[in-house]
Write an enzyme that holds these catalytic residues in place. Sequence first.
Site, short mmCIF file in Angstrom:
data_model
loop_
_atom_site.label_atom_id
_atom_site.label_comp_id
_atom_site.label_asym_id
_atom_site.label_seq_id
_atom_site.Cartn_x
_atom_site.Cartn_y
_atom_site.Cartn_z
CB SER A 22 -40.78 24.08 14.41
OG SER A 22 -40.52 22.74 14.02
CE1 TYR B 13 -36.42 23.61 17.79
CE2 TYR B 13 -37.96 21.96 16.98
CZ TYR B 13 -37.15 23.06 16.76
OH TYR B 13 -37.09 23.62 15.50
CB THR C 121 -35.54 23.59 6.45
OG1 THR C 121 -36.96 23.60 6.28
CG2 THR C 121 -34.93 24.57 5.46
CG ASP D 243 -27.18 34.22 25.07
OD1 ASP D 243 -28.25 33.83 24.56
OD2 ASP D 243 -26.64 33.65 26.05
CE LYS E 11 -38.48 26.51 17.12
NZ LYS E 11 -38.10 27.80 16.55
CG ASN F 79 -33.58 31.82 12.16
OD1 ASN F 79 -34.25 30.99 11.55
ND2 ASN F 79 -32.28 31.66 12.38
CG ASP G 289 -25.32 32.96 15.13
OD1 ASP G 289 -26.18 32.47 14.37
OD2 ASP G 289 -24.69 32.27 15.97
N1 NAD Z 1 -33.54 23.05 10.27
C1 NAD Z 1 -34.76 22.55 10.37
O1 NAD Z 1 -35.03 21.44 9.88
C2 NAD Z 1 -35.85 23.32 11.04
C3 NAD Z 1 -37.16 22.79 11.02
C4 NAD Z 1 -38.18 23.50 11.65
C5 NAD Z 1 -37.91 24.71 12.26
N2 NAD Z 1 -36.63 25.19 12.26
C6 NAD Z 1 -36.41 26.47 12.92
O2 NAD Z 1 -35.74 27.33 12.04
C7 NAD Z 1 -34.86 28.18 12.78
C8 NAD Z 1 -33.45 28.06 12.23
O3 NAD Z 1 -33.04 26.70 12.28
P1 NAD Z 1 -31.65 26.23 11.67
O4 NAD Z 1 -31.81 24.83 11.24
O5 NAD Z 1 -31.14 27.22 10.69
O6 NAD Z 1 -30.77 26.23 12.99
P2 NAD Z 1 -29.19 26.34 13.15
O7 NAD Z 1 -28.84 25.61 14.40
O8 NAD Z 1 -28.51 25.95 11.88
O9 NAD Z 1 -29.00 27.90 13.33
C9 NAD Z 1 -29.44 28.55 14.48
C10 NAD Z 1 -28.49 29.67 14.75
O10 NAD Z 1 -28.89 30.27 15.99
C11 NAD Z 1 -27.72 30.58 16.71
N3 NAD Z 1 -28.03 30.63 18.14
C12 NAD Z 1 -28.18 29.59 19.00
N4 NAD Z 1 -28.40 30.05 20.23
C13 NAD Z 1 -28.39 31.41 20.16
C14 NAD Z 1 -28.53 32.43 21.11
N5 NAD Z 1 -28.73 32.15 22.41
N6 NAD Z 1 -28.46 33.72 20.69
C15 NAD Z 1 -28.23 34.02 19.39
N7 NAD Z 1 -28.07 33.07 18.45
C16 NAD Z 1 -28.16 31.78 18.82
C17 NAD Z 1 -26.74 29.45 16.39
O11 NAD Z 1 -25.40 29.87 16.63
C18 NAD Z 1 -27.05 29.20 14.92
O12 NAD Z 1 -26.19 29.92 14.05
C19 NAD Z 1 -34.98 27.75 14.24
O13 NAD Z 1 -35.92 28.57 14.89
C20 NAD Z 1 -35.51 26.34 14.13
O14 NAD Z 1 -36.20 25.95 15.29
C21 NAD Z 1 -35.61 24.52 11.67
#
Ligand code: NAD
Length: 264
Positions: A142, A155, A188, A62, A159, A89, A36
Site C-alpha cells: 500500500s 496498518y 482503490t 483464515d 504494510k 491480498n 477468503d
Molecule cells: N482499498 C484500498 O483503497 C486499498 C489501498 C491500498 C492498499 N490496499 C490493499 O489491497 C488489498 C485489498 O484491499 P481491499 O480494499 O480489496 O480490501 P477488502 O476489505 O475489500 O477485502 C479484503 C478481503 O480480505 C478478507 N480477509 C480479511 N481478513 C482475512 C483473513 N484473516 N483471512 C482471509 N481473508 C481475510 C476479507 O474478508 C475481504 O474479503 C489489501 O491488502 C489492502 O491493504 C487497498
Amino acid sequence: MELDGKVALVTGAGPNIGGEIARRLALAGAVVACNDLGPQAAQATVSSIEEAGGKALAVPGDISDPASVVDFVGQVVGSQERIDVLVNNAAITIPKGLLDCSYEEWCKVTDVALNGTFLVSQAVARSMVQRGEGGSIVNIASTSGHRGRRNAVAYCTAKAGILNLTRAMACDLAPHGIRVNSVSPTKTGASVGGLQPTGARDTREIPLGRLGRPQDQARAVLFLVSDAASFITGEDLRVDGGSLATWGTRSQTPDLAASARQEA
Ligand SMILES: NC(=O)c1ccc[n+]([C@@H]2O[C@H](COP(=O)([O-])OP(=O)(O)OC[C@H]3O[C@@H](n4cnc5c(N)ncnc54)[C@H](O)[C@@H]3O)[C@@H](O)[C@H]2O)c1
C-alpha cells in the site's frame, strides 16, 4: 493465454481488489483458488469466474491462523497438484492512531496484514520448492507502507513490513526460480473493510485525479506474474496515480492557513 496450465491462489478474494485479481488471472488462463475468511465472499468470486468461462475453486480460511493456512493451501495442492502463482491480498485495518490503538488491536491488524502474508507465503513457497518448477508471488502492499498517515498506525506498520518482507523473500526464493514482488495501491474503490465508501474518498493527493480501480491493481499483478516480468524480483510496483511522487497527503495535512484565519 499467458497463464494456461497454471494454478493461482489469491487470498482475501472478496468483492474489491482481491476478487478482481482472481478474475484477471482466470481470464489469463489460470485455475484460481479463491481464499477468503468469508466462505460466501470466496464462493461469489468463484461463481463470477465460472460465469465468465474460467476455472476456480473456493478455499475459505483464515490467513492469520497457522492451522487454517496449512489446511487451505493443502486443499489447493491436493486437488490441483501445484501452485504456480500466489497473491497475498488479504488485509484488515482498524482506524486508530498511536494514542488510541490498543495492543490487542495492534496485534489483530498485524496478525492478518503482515503475519498472515508470512504464513501463506511460507506454506506455498515450500510446495513450490518441493515441486521444483519455480513460481511467482505478489504481495499487495500500500502507499500507506511507504509513508505514515493518521489513524492507521498498525496498518501503516504492517504494510511497511510487507515491502521489506517482499525483498527478503525474493532473496530467499531466487535460487529456486521463484520471483517475489509487491504492488502498492493507493485508494482503490472502497477502503479496506469497506470502512469508507468509494464516494466519500478524497482524491486531492492523487495527481491523476481519480481513485484507483480494482482493474488497475489486477493488471499490475498479471504483469508481475507473467513472463513479461521474468527478470523482475524484489520490486515494488506503485499503482497509485502518482501519489507517492508528491510531497505528501494534502488531505492529511491540517489547513494551517484556515486555522490562522479563524484565530485572527
Ligand atoms: N482499498 C484500498 O483503497 C486499498 C489501498 C491500498 C492498499 N490496499 C490493499 O489491497 C488489498 C485489498 O484491499 P481491499 O480494499 O480489496 O480490501 P477488502 O476489505 O475489500 O477485502 C479484503 C478481503 O480480505 C478478507 N480477509 C480479511 N481478513 C482475512 C483473513 N484473516 N483471512 C482471509 N481473508 C481475510 C476479507 O474478508 C475481504 O474479503 C489489501 O491488502 C489492502 O491493504 C487497498
